[in-house]
Motif scaffolding. Structure first.
Motif, PDB file in Angstrom:
ATOM      1  N   ILE A  84       3.100   7.983 -11.409  1.00 23.47           N
ATOM      2  CA  ILE A  84       2.251   6.745 -10.352  1.00 23.47           C
ATOM      3  C   ILE A  84       3.470   6.583  -9.982  1.00 23.47           C
ATOM      4  CG2 ILE A  84       0.958   4.632  -9.513  1.00 23.47           C
ATOM      5  CD1 ILE A  84      -1.402   6.652 -11.772  1.00 23.47           C
ATOM      6  N   SER A  85       4.027   5.680  -8.859  1.00 23.73           N
ATOM      7  CA  SER A  85       5.078   4.790  -8.336  1.00 23.73           C
ATOM      8  C   SER A  85       4.368   4.202  -7.248  1.00 23.73           C
ATOM      9  CB  SER A  85       6.054   5.749  -7.507  1.00 23.73           C
ATOM     10  OG  SER A  85       6.771   6.447  -8.489  1.00 23.73           O
ATOM     11  N   SER A  86       4.211   2.954  -7.217  1.00 23.25           N
ATOM     12  CA  SER A  86       3.921   1.387  -6.462  1.00 23.25           C
ATOM     13  C   SER A  86       4.723   0.793  -5.837  1.00 23.25           C
ATOM     14  CB  SER A  86       2.477   0.960  -7.034  1.00 23.25           C
ATOM     15  OG  SER A  86       1.645   0.129  -6.112  1.00 23.25           O
ATOM     16  N   ARG A  87       4.768  -0.051  -4.818  1.00 23.32           N
ATOM     17  CA  ARG A  87       5.000  -0.885  -4.723  1.00 23.32           C
ATOM     18  C   ARG A  87       4.525  -1.989  -3.251  1.00 23.32           C
ATOM     19  NH1 ARG A  87      11.571  -0.040  -2.399  1.00 23.32           N
ATOM     20  NH2 ARG A  87      11.274  -0.027  -4.462  1.00 23.32           N
TER      21      ARG A  87
ATOM     22  N   GLN B 167       0.330  -3.150  -0.640  1.00 31.03           N
ATOM     23  CA  GLN B 167       0.097  -1.891  -2.260  1.00 31.03           C
ATOM     24  C   GLN B 167      -0.246  -1.048  -1.634  1.00 31.03           C
ATOM     25  OE1 GLN B 167      -0.988  -3.414  -5.961  1.00 31.03           O
ATOM     26  NE2 GLN B 167      -0.815  -1.415  -6.703  1.00 31.03           N
TER      27      GLN B 167
ATOM     28  N   THR C 241       0.996   3.171  -2.810  1.00 36.48           N
ATOM     29  CA  THR C 241       0.731   3.740  -4.170  1.00 36.48           C
ATOM     30  C   THR C 241       0.720   5.123  -4.595  1.00 36.48           C
ATOM     31  OG1 THR C 241      -0.619   2.098  -5.316  1.00 36.48           O
ATOM     32  CG2 THR C 241       0.126   4.399  -6.994  1.00 36.48           C
TER      33      THR C 241
ATOM     34  N   ARG D  90       0.420   8.820  -5.933  1.00 35.74           N
ATOM     35  CA  ARG D  90      -0.377   9.582  -7.523  1.00 35.74           C
ATOM     36  C   ARG D  90       0.176  10.718  -7.388  1.00 35.74           C
ATOM     37  NH1 ARG D  90      -5.703  10.133  -8.489  1.00 35.74           N
ATOM     38  NH2 ARG D  90      -6.366  10.937 -10.548  1.00 35.74           N
TER      39      ARG D  90
END
Length: 143
Positions: free
Chosen positions: A7-10, A105, A107, A109
């Protein structure tokens, strides 16, 4: 399941609608999809459940990487998911969530079949997803 996910998020300084537009419009998507230095040729982008996404990612030094996926879910301005049909195999979800006024945001996944496949990709994928977000931020400024 958590052991099979990356999981990467910004948080981005743009509205959900603008961030989603950067994904849904292939003329924008081709400019930011993938790690730094990559370019893309999008052959098919049929953004609907059951629709295909076929692209070639061109590496910065050499190499062309064929990608084939089928969209499984499309909820505009909320969520897009797909199943990859080319290696490496995984399911992908992108969530678009308003975090505050004019901030979103995003994300990523990625869901792998096994813990081993996930761990093999993790060291490479996590920093490359950050490069992907960097490129998205640049594209949002150009839009």
């Amino acid at each position: 399941m958590k052991n099979r996910e990356i999981i990467s998020s910004r948080i981005l300084n743009s509205s959900v609608e603008k961030v989603y537009q950067a994904f849904e419009n292939p003329n924008h998507l081709k400019n930011w999809w993938g790690p730094e230095g990559f370019t893309n040729t999008i052959h098919t982008f049929d953004l609907r459940p059951g629709g295909n996404w076929i692209l070639t990612m061109h590496g910065p030094e050499k190499g062309n990487y064929e990608n084939s996926s089928v969209f499984t879910s499309v909820l505009p301005n909320q969520l897009v998911s797909w199943k990859r049909k080319s290696q490496p195999l995984f399911d992908m979800e992108i969530a678009f969530e308003k975090s505050e006024e004019n901030k979103t945001q995003i994300t990523f996944r990625m869901i792998f079949d096994t813990i081993e496949e996930c761990e093999k990709m993790r060291k490479f994928v996590e920093p490359k997803n950050e490069e992907n977000f960097d490129r998205l931020e640049k594209e949002l400024k150009r839009m």
